[in-house]
Scaffold this motif. Structure first.
Motif, PDB file in Angstrom:
ATOM      1  N   VAL A   1      19.220   3.168  49.916  1.00 57.39           N
ATOM      2  CA  VAL A   1      20.252   3.965  49.503  1.00 57.39           C
ATOM      3  C   VAL A   1      20.232   4.799  48.366  1.00 57.39           C
ATOM      4  CG1 VAL A   1      22.934   3.680  49.044  1.00 57.39           C
ATOM      5  CG2 VAL A   1      21.551   2.072  50.786  1.00 57.39           C
ATOM      6  N   PRO A   2      20.368   6.238  48.535  1.00 57.04           N
ATOM      7  CA  PRO A   2      21.299   7.007  49.605  1.00 57.04           C
ATOM      8  C   PRO A   2      20.401   7.445  50.763  1.00 57.04           C
ATOM      9  CG  PRO A   2      20.779   8.181  47.661  1.00 57.04           C
ATOM     10  CD  PRO A   2      20.165   6.939  47.301  1.00 57.04           C
ATOM     11  N   GLN A   3      19.292   7.152  50.716  1.00 57.93           N
ATOM     12  CA  GLN A   3      18.462   7.983  51.846  1.00 57.93           C
ATOM     13  C   GLN A   3      18.203   6.899  53.001  1.00 57.93           C
ATOM     14  OE1 GLN A   3      17.507  11.065  51.393  1.00 57.93           O
ATOM     15  NE2 GLN A   3      17.914  11.051  49.250  1.00 57.93           N
ATOM     16  N   ARG A   4      18.797   5.901  53.125  1.00 60.53           N
ATOM     17  CA  ARG A   4      18.727   4.817  54.458  1.00 60.53           C
ATOM     18  C   ARG A   4      18.695   5.319  55.604  1.00 60.53           C
ATOM     19  NH1 ARG A   4      21.731  -1.028  55.111  1.00 60.53           N
ATOM     20  NH2 ARG A   4      20.328  -1.541  56.786  1.00 60.53           N
ATOM     21  N   GLY A   5      17.885   5.081  56.259  1.00 57.86           N
ATOM     22  CA  GLY A   5      17.945   5.732  57.686  1.00 57.86           C
ATOM     23  C   GLY A   5      16.883   6.869  57.734  1.00 57.86           C
ATOM     24  N   LYS A   6      16.428   7.222  56.629  1.00 58.62           N
ATOM     25  CA  LYS A   6      15.518   8.282  56.690  1.00 58.62           C
ATOM     26  C   LYS A   6      13.860   7.626  56.677  1.00 58.62           C
ATOM     27  CE  LYS A   6      18.459  11.839  54.311  1.00 58.62           C
ATOM     28  NZ  LYS A   6      18.381  12.790  53.304  1.00 58.62           N
ATOM     29  N   THR A   7      13.020   8.289  56.719  1.00 61.08           N
ATOM     30  CA  THR A   7      11.629   8.057  56.567  1.00 61.08           C
ATOM     31  C   THR A   7      11.232   7.727  55.089  1.00 61.08           C
ATOM     32  OG1 THR A   7      10.785   9.442  58.526  1.00 61.08           O
ATOM     33  CG2 THR A   7       9.292   8.649  56.555  1.00 61.08           C
TER      34      THR A   7
END
Length: 268
Positions: free
Chosen positions: A213-219
């Motif tokens: 988090v806050p980049q969760r879901g990204k590579t």
């Protein structure tokens, strides 16, 4: 401020063609060194090439537990040869046990034991992958201590509970936390992260997996280790600068890393 990402896989296809941009971003985030892990000997040459290209990259050599079926009579010799000949090899692994995705228990345990022997012979740390297998790994390491002597290492991308965390602290291991610690429902991991002594704490991305988090879901990528550091600092009620200083010193001590003053820009 200097950060070390102690577990990356930037050799994966998802990063090909953008490694220069990737490096620019990790430099901008204050990442001064990376430890590249390995899943099988077929990766050795490619990881060496990455270390040639990026002098701030050290690496490990070994066989991942989910690839334990690939162990052959020559695998130990391959690991031993490269780890003995290339000074950039700072660890053996990643090895360990994964009983979540595979049930070849006996085969995985044998491969782990063989890599512990290599690490002991070379006086290098092991990078341990542990999933649904903490009790078995504890037993194997305790048995190894009795028969072969002490071995050092890190429990990487740690997800165990407080009791399991203490097991490995008592065995002298370092504990490394990834982006999982930033996840809202990761209470078990967060509680474990609070009890690790400051001199045994490491941070990592395990990229390209598990973006925090806050980049969760990204590579995931090495630059994102800063988010792990920021969250860990808040969780442990210390400054980001102190967290960075502690974890960087720990990584240098465990892996024998010597940082150069001009490796990458300092970021505050």
């Amino acid at each position: 401020m200097q950060l070390i990402d102690t577990h990356v896989h930037i050799n994966f296809d998802v990063f090909q063609g953008e490694l220069s941009l990737l490096r620019q971003r990790w430099q901008e985030a204050g990442v001064v060194h990376l430890v590249h892990s390995c899943v099988e000997p077929a990766e050795f040459q490619g990881i060496q090439s990455l270390a040639d290209r990026f002098p701030e990259l050290s690496f490990a050599v070994g066989l991942h537990p989910l690839d334990a079926h690939k162990w052959t009579d020559s695998t130990a010799d391959q690991i031993l040869a490269l780890a003995s000949s290339d000074k950039r090899v700072v660890a053996i692994g990643e090895t360990g046990l994964d009983f979540y995705k595979a049930n070849n228990y006996k085969e995985q345990k044998l491969v782990l034991q063989k890599q512990l022997q290599i690490a002991k012979h070379l006086d290098k740390p092991v990078i341990i992958h542990c999933r649904e297998a903490a009790a078995s790994i504890k037993e194997i390491i305790e048995d190894f201590w009795r028969t072969d002597g002490e071995v050092k290492g890190v429990m990487h991308c740690w997800g165990g509970n407080v009791e399991e965390t203490q097991w490995f602290l008592d065995l002298g291991f370092y504990i490394s936390f990834s982006g999982i610690v930033t996840f809202k429902n990761a209470r078990q991991v967060q509680n474990s992260a609070k009890i690790v002594p400051s001199d045994r704490l490491l941070i990592e991305t395990d990229c390209p997996f598990l973006a925090p988090v806050p980049q969760r879901g990204k590579t995931n990528e090495p630059a994102y280790v800063r988010y792990v550091a920021e969250y860990m600092a808040s969780l442990r009620h210390i400054s980001l600068e102190d967290l960075a200083r502690q974890t960087t010193a720990n990584a240098c001590r465990l892996f024998g890393i010597q940082l150069t003053a001009n490796a990458v820009p300092h970021v505050s």
